[in-house]
Design a protein around this motif. Structure first.
Motif, PDB file in Angstrom:
ATOM      1  N   LYS A 121       0.823  -1.216   0.000  1.00 13.56           N
ATOM      2  CA  LYS A 121       0.000   0.000   0.000  1.00 13.56           C
ATOM      3  C   LYS A 121       0.852   1.260   0.000  1.00 13.56           C
ATOM      4  O   LYS A 121       0.563   2.239  -0.666  1.00 13.56           O
ATOM      5  CB  LYS A 121      -0.811   0.029   1.298  1.00 13.56           C
ATOM      6  N   ALA A 164       0.965   4.211  -2.726  1.00 10.01           N
ATOM      7  CA  ALA A 164       0.671   5.608  -2.394  1.00 10.01           C
ATOM      8  C   ALA A 164       1.808   6.521  -2.857  1.00 10.01           C
ATOM      9  O   ALA A 164       1.557   7.590  -3.431  1.00 10.01           O
ATOM     10  CB  ALA A 164       0.450   5.744  -0.882  1.00 10.01           C
ATOM     11  N   VAL A 221       1.807   7.288  -6.573  1.00  9.09           N
ATOM     12  CA  VAL A 221       0.821   8.271  -7.026  1.00  9.09           C
ATOM     13  C   VAL A 221       1.208   9.697  -6.620  1.00  9.09           C
ATOM     14  O   VAL A 221       1.093  10.633  -7.406  1.00  9.09           O
ATOM     15  CB  VAL A 221      -0.596   7.932  -6.485  1.00  9.09           C
ATOM     16  N   THR A 222       1.689   9.842  -5.371  1.00  7.02           N
ATOM     17  CA  THR A 222       1.938  11.211  -4.861  1.00  7.02           C
ATOM     18  C   THR A 222       3.348  11.692  -5.164  1.00  7.02           C
ATOM     19  O   THR A 222       3.663  12.868  -4.940  1.00  7.02           O
ATOM     20  CB  THR A 222       1.757  11.276  -3.337  1.00  7.02           C
ATOM     21  N   PHE A 234       1.046   8.368   3.955  1.00  2.00           N
ATOM     22  CA  PHE A 234       1.552   9.610   3.377  1.00  2.00           C
ATOM     23  C   PHE A 234       2.472  10.390   4.310  1.00  2.00           C
ATOM     24  O   PHE A 234       3.360  11.086   3.847  1.00  2.00           O
ATOM     25  CB  PHE A 234       0.382  10.508   2.953  1.00  2.00           C
ATOM     26  N   THR A 291      -9.122  11.788   1.125  1.00  2.00           N
ATOM     27  CA  THR A 291      -8.106  11.824   0.058  1.00  2.00           C
ATOM     28  C   THR A 291      -8.056  13.219  -0.572  1.00  2.00           C
ATOM     29  O   THR A 291      -6.973  13.766  -0.797  1.00  2.00           O
ATOM     30  CB  THR A 291      -8.435  10.766  -1.023  1.00  2.00           C
ATOM     31  N   ASN A 341      -4.945  15.819  -0.491  1.00  2.00           N
ATOM     32  CA  ASN A 341      -4.454  16.356  -1.771  1.00  2.00           C
ATOM     33  C   ASN A 341      -4.372  17.886  -1.710  1.00  2.00           C
ATOM     34  O   ASN A 341      -3.411  18.487  -2.201  1.00  2.00           O
ATOM     35  CB  ASN A 341      -5.409  15.912  -2.882  1.00  2.00           C
ATOM     36  N   LEU A 377      -5.850   6.525  -4.906  1.00  2.00           N
ATOM     37  CA  LEU A 377      -5.515   6.683  -3.478  1.00  2.00           C
ATOM     38  C   LEU A 377      -6.707   6.328  -2.592  1.00  2.00           C
ATOM     39  O   LEU A 377      -6.561   5.626  -1.589  1.00  2.00           O
ATOM     40  CB  LEU A 377      -5.067   8.116  -3.173  1.00  2.00           C
ATOM     41  N   SER A 395     -13.115   4.575  -4.211  1.00  2.38           N
ATOM     42  CA  SER A 395     -12.564   4.966  -5.521  1.00  2.38           C
ATOM     43  C   SER A 395     -13.656   5.594  -6.391  1.00  2.38           C
ATOM     44  O   SER A 395     -13.385   6.477  -7.190  1.00  2.38           O
ATOM     45  CB  SER A 395     -11.948   3.762  -6.238  1.00  2.38           C
TER      46      SER A 395
END
Ligand code: DP6
Length: 325
Positions: free
Chosen positions: A3, A7, A10-11, A96, A126, A130, A145, A154
Motif C-alpha cells: 500500500k 501511495a 501516485v503522490t 503519506f 483523500t 491532496n 488513493l 474509488s
C-alpha cells in the motif's frame, strides 16, 4: 507492491503541508453493479469492474491539518483512537506522513442508514490530503488513493454515474474509477432504512469468505460482465426497465454468492424480505420500481420521478433522493 509503495507512486512521495488546512468533500455512492471480491486485499484491487451512482447531499466534508497528536472528530465528537474507524483513518494517513494529523469530518450520512460511509469518508479524506499537501492530483490519482482506504471510495471521488475499471496490473495503477458522461434528471433512488442493528459481519470479511468458499462466486464475473454492459446501455438510453433489471439481478446475484458461502453470510432480515415482496407487488401492479441491496439489511429503490407518489404510498418511510438534482 504494498500500500505504502502504491501511495508513493501516485503522490511522488511528497507530503509537506502547503497550507494550514486541507479540505475536501465527497458523496456516498450506491453500486448498481457491485464490487464484490478482491484479487489483491492489500491494495483493494477488485476481481471485477463495478458501476455506481452518487447520492448528492449525503456524504462527508473533511478538513485535515498538522497537529500535536492524531485526533479524529466526526460531527464535532472526538472518536476514540482505538476504535476501528479511527484506526482505519490513521492507517491511511500513515501511507503519506508520519507526522500527527487532526481530521475533522462533517458527515450527512445517517449513521444507521446502511450506506457505506467509508466510501464518502475516504474519498473526502483523500481530497483533503491532496489539498493540504498540494499534490494537484487528477481524478484518476485521487481515485487510486481513495481505493487504498476502501475499494468503493474509488467511485465516491466523482458524482453521477461512475464506473470503476478493475484493471489488470499488479500495482493497481490501472484500477480507478471514471465518471460516465450521462445524466438522468428523472431518476430517483429511495432509501428504506429497515434496521440499525449491528451487522453480523463486516463487508470486508464477508467478501473474503465468499471468494474463498463460494462455488457460485465462480459465476460472478459472468454476471458482472452482462450487467455492466446492460447498465451502460440502459443509462445511455434512459431505460429504467433495463437499468432496474440489471441492478436487481446483480444485487441478488451478489447475495446468492454470500448465502452459498461457508459459514453462510446472510444480511437479510424479515423486514428486508418484506420490502422485496413489496417492490415485486408494486411492480406487478404496473409501477416500474426495482431494488438493490448492499452488505446490510436495508433496501434501496430505483424508479423515476413519475412514480414518486406511488412509491411513497407503498413505502411511507422511504427517503427519496434525486441523484441529478
Ligand atoms: C457491497 O468498499 O466497503 O457495498 O474495499 O474492503 O473497504 P473494502 O470494501 P467496501 O465494499 C463495498 C461492497 C458493497 C458493493 C459496492 O459498493 O460495490
Amino acid at each position: 507492491m504494498n500500500k505504502h509503495e502504491a501511495a508513493q507512486l501516485v503522490t511522488g512521495g511528497t507530503s509537506n503541508w502547503v497550507k494550514e488546512e486541507g479540505e475536501g468533500g465527497a458523496s456516498v455512492n450506491i453500486a448498481l453493479c457491485k464490487y464484490w471480491g478482491k484479487r489483491n486485499e492489500e491494495l483493494n484491487l477488485p476481481v471485477t469492474s463495478s458501476l455506481s451512482i452518487g447520492l448528492p447531499g449525503l456524504g462527508a466534508q473533511t478538513k485535515v491539518r498538522p497537529a500535536a497528536r492524531d485526533a479524529f472528530f466526526v460531527n464535532g465528537t472526538p472518536m476514540d483512537s482505538a476504535a476501528k474507524a479511527a484506526a482505519r483513518v490513521f492507517d491511511f494517513i500513515r501511507l503519506f506522513t508520519r507526522e500527527p494529523v487532526e481530521v475533522k469530518t462533517e458527515s450527512t450520512v445517517p449513521l444507521a442508514a446502511g450506506l457505506a460511509s467509508s466510501a464518502s469518508g475516504f474519498a473526502a479524506l483523500t481530497k483533503a490530503l491532496n489539498d493540504g499537501f498540494g499534490w494537484n492530483l487528477s481524478g484518476r490519482g485521487l481515485s487510486i488513493l481513495a481505493r487504498l482506504g476502501s475499494g468503493s471510495a474509488s467511485r465516491s471521488v466523482f458524482d453521477g454515474f461512475v464506473r470503476w475499471q478493475a484493471g489488470e496490473r499488479e500495482d493497481g495503477m490501472d484500477s480507478f474509477a471514471e465518471p460516465l458522461e450521462a445524466v438522468w434528471p428523472d431518476l430517483r433512488m429511495g432509501l428504506l432504512l429497515l434496521s440499525d442493528k449491528a451487522k453480523p459481519i463486516g463487508s470486508r470479511e464477508a467478501m473474503k469468505r465468499t471468494v474463498e468458499t463460494s462455488l457460485l462466486y465462480r459465476q460472478w464475473p459472468a454476471r458482472v460482465k452482462e450487467d455492466l454492459a446492460g447498465l451502460q446501455e440502459a443509462v445511455s438510453r434512459r431505460d429504467l426497465t433495463q437499468l432496474g433489471r440489471h441492478a436487481e439481478q446483480n444485487a441478488l446475484g451478489m447475495h446468492a454468492t454470500m448465502l452459498e458461502s461457508w459459514p453462510p453470510v446472510m444480511y437479510w432480515l424479515p423486514e428486508s424480505v418484506q420490502a422485496i415482496h413489496g417492490v415485486h407487488a408494486l411492480r406487478e401492479s404496473g409501477v416500474p420500481v426495482y431494488f438493490t441491496m448492499d452488505a446490510g439489511p436495508n433496501v434501496k429503490l430505483i424508479f423515476t420521478a413519475a412514480h414518486e407518489s406511488a412509491v411513497r404510498s407503498a413505502f411511507p418511510e422511504v427517503r427519496i433522493i434525486a441523484p441529478f438534482g
